[in-house]
Motif scaffolding. Structure first.
Motif, PDB file in Angstrom:
ATOM      1  N   ALA A  77       0.827  -1.212   0.000  1.00 47.64           N
ATOM      2  CA  ALA A  77       0.000   0.000   0.000  1.00 47.64           C
ATOM      3  C   ALA A  77       0.860   1.260   0.000  1.00 47.64           C
ATOM      4  N   SER A  78       2.085   1.144   0.505  1.00 45.81           N
ATOM      5  CA  SER A  78       2.994   2.301   0.549  1.00 45.81           C
ATOM      6  C   SER A  78       4.433   1.798   0.485  1.00 45.81           C
ATOM      7  N   THR A  79       5.356   2.730   0.285  1.00 47.55           N
ATOM      8  CA  THR A  79       6.783   2.369   0.254  1.00 47.55           C
ATOM      9  C   THR A  79       7.215   1.776   1.588  1.00 47.55           C
ATOM     10  N   LEU A  80       6.782   2.383   2.682  1.00 46.96           N
ATOM     11  CA  LEU A  80       7.177   1.897   4.002  1.00 46.96           C
ATOM     12  C   LEU A  80       6.633   0.490   4.272  1.00 46.96           C
ATOM     13  N   ASP A  81       5.467   0.163   3.698  1.00 45.69           N
ATOM     14  CA  ASP A  81       4.884  -1.173   3.886  1.00 45.69           C
ATOM     15  C   ASP A  81       5.787  -2.287   3.361  1.00 45.69           C
ATOM     16  N   VAL A  82       6.599  -1.972   2.368  1.00 45.80           N
ATOM     17  CA  VAL A  82       7.537  -2.970   1.835  1.00 45.80           C
ATOM     18  C   VAL A  82       8.490  -3.436   2.936  1.00 45.80           C
ATOM     19  N   PHE A  83       8.768  -2.542   3.873  1.00 44.99           N
ATOM     20  CA  PHE A  83       9.723  -2.832   4.948  1.00 44.99           C
ATOM     21  C   PHE A  83       9.031  -3.014   6.304  1.00 44.99           C
ATOM     22  N   GLY A  84       7.820  -3.524   6.269  1.00 41.14           N
ATOM     23  CA  GLY A  84       7.120  -3.866   7.502  1.00 41.14           C
ATOM     24  C   GLY A  84       6.422  -2.704   8.184  1.00 41.14           C
ATOM     25  N   GLY A  85       6.344  -1.548   7.507  1.00 42.87           N
ATOM     26  CA  GLY A  85       5.579  -0.427   8.026  1.00 42.87           C
ATOM     27  C   GLY A  85       6.241   0.376   9.136  1.00 42.87           C
ATOM     28  N   GLN A  86       7.512   0.060   9.449  1.00 41.84           N
ATOM     29  CA  GLN A  86       8.220   0.754  10.545  1.00 41.84           C
ATOM     30  C   GLN A  86       9.534   1.339  10.019  1.00 41.84           C
ATOM     31  N   GLU A  87       9.722   2.627  10.224  1.00 48.55           N
ATOM     32  CA  GLU A  87      10.980   3.265   9.811  1.00 48.55           C
ATOM     33  C   GLU A  87      12.183   2.614  10.492  1.00 48.55           C
ATOM     34  N   SER A  88      12.001   2.187  11.737  1.00 48.00           N
ATOM     35  CA  SER A  88      13.113   1.589  12.497  1.00 48.00           C
ATOM     36  C   SER A  88      13.612   0.286  11.867  1.00 48.00           C
ATOM     37  N   ASN A  89      12.784  -0.361  11.036  1.00 45.42           N
ATOM     38  CA  ASN A  89      13.217  -1.586  10.344  1.00 45.42           C
ATOM     39  C   ASN A  89      14.346  -1.317   9.360  1.00 45.42           C
TER      40      ASN A  89
END
Length: 208
Positions: free
Chosen positions: A49-61
């Motif tokens: 759904a978003s770019t961040l979702d590719v990485f589990g939805g957490q910036e800290s990931n």
């Protein structure tokens, strides 16, 4: 149209995270487990759904990737920083070749979709899944060339388990490079907008 530097920076951090994990594996035989899981899971996120979702939805990931990106943007021409820059740029070059060959891109999508059957029986970090991810990289991405020369301990790099992890993580790097291109990333930004990318990475890291 104005570029979304937040999304571009996240995708770049994804590429850099893979580069750093490859470096850790090649020199020490191990890498940050949480970082690797984030990268491997990104391969399976084919309809986010978003770019961040590719990485589990957490910036800290993407903490490892963001820190590595800041290092790459300030890199010296020698030493570990140069190695990370080389891996990052090599992944970008391979993605361009992949994007130019629709048949390879289609095959990549089909092979990733087939992983769902194995995931019913095996964990993503199991030797079975890592071998499958590695074989996708070897069969679909690697022949596009030029091959990424991984440098590190020769003894460690002879291990089939380490080789599988390195190739699986490189596949994750390709996934992030595809994403980077999709959100408006381009090589010219690395030359002309380094400070902007650096500041964006620094801002995101401040939240982590």
């Amino acid at each position: 149209m104005a570029k979304n530097y937040y999304d571009i920076t996240l995708a770049l951090a994804g590429i850099c995270q893979s580069a750093r994990l490859v470096q850790q594996l090649a020199h020490g035989g191990q890498c940050d487990r949480e970082g690797m899981m984030v990268s491997l899971k990104s391969i399976l996120e084919t309809n986010p759904a978003s770019t961040l979702d590719v990485f589990g939805g957490q910036e800290s990931n993407l903490k490892i990737g963001l820190e590595t990106l800041m290092g790459v943007l300030n890199a010296n021409r020698q030493g570990p920083g140069a190695e990370l820059t080389r891996y990052t740029l090599s992944l970008m070059v391979l993605e361009r070749k992949l994007n130019a060959q629709k048949s390879a891109m289609n095959t990549l999508g089909e092979r990733i979709d087939q992983l769902d059957r194995q995931l019913v029986h095996y964990d993503l970090e199991s030797e079975t899944l890592l071998s499958s991810l590695a074989s996708i990289y070897v069969d679909v991405v690697s022949p596009l060339g030029p091959r990424i020369q991984v440098t590190g301990s020769p003894t460690i790099l002879q291990s089939p388990q380490v080789q599988a992890r390195v190739r699986a993580v490189l596949l994750a790097g390709i996934r992030s490079a595809v994403l980077w291109h999709q959100v408006g990333g381009g090589r010219l930004q690395l030359m002309f907008f380094r400070n902007r990318l650096f500041q964006q990475a620094k801002n995101i890291l401040a939240h982590c």
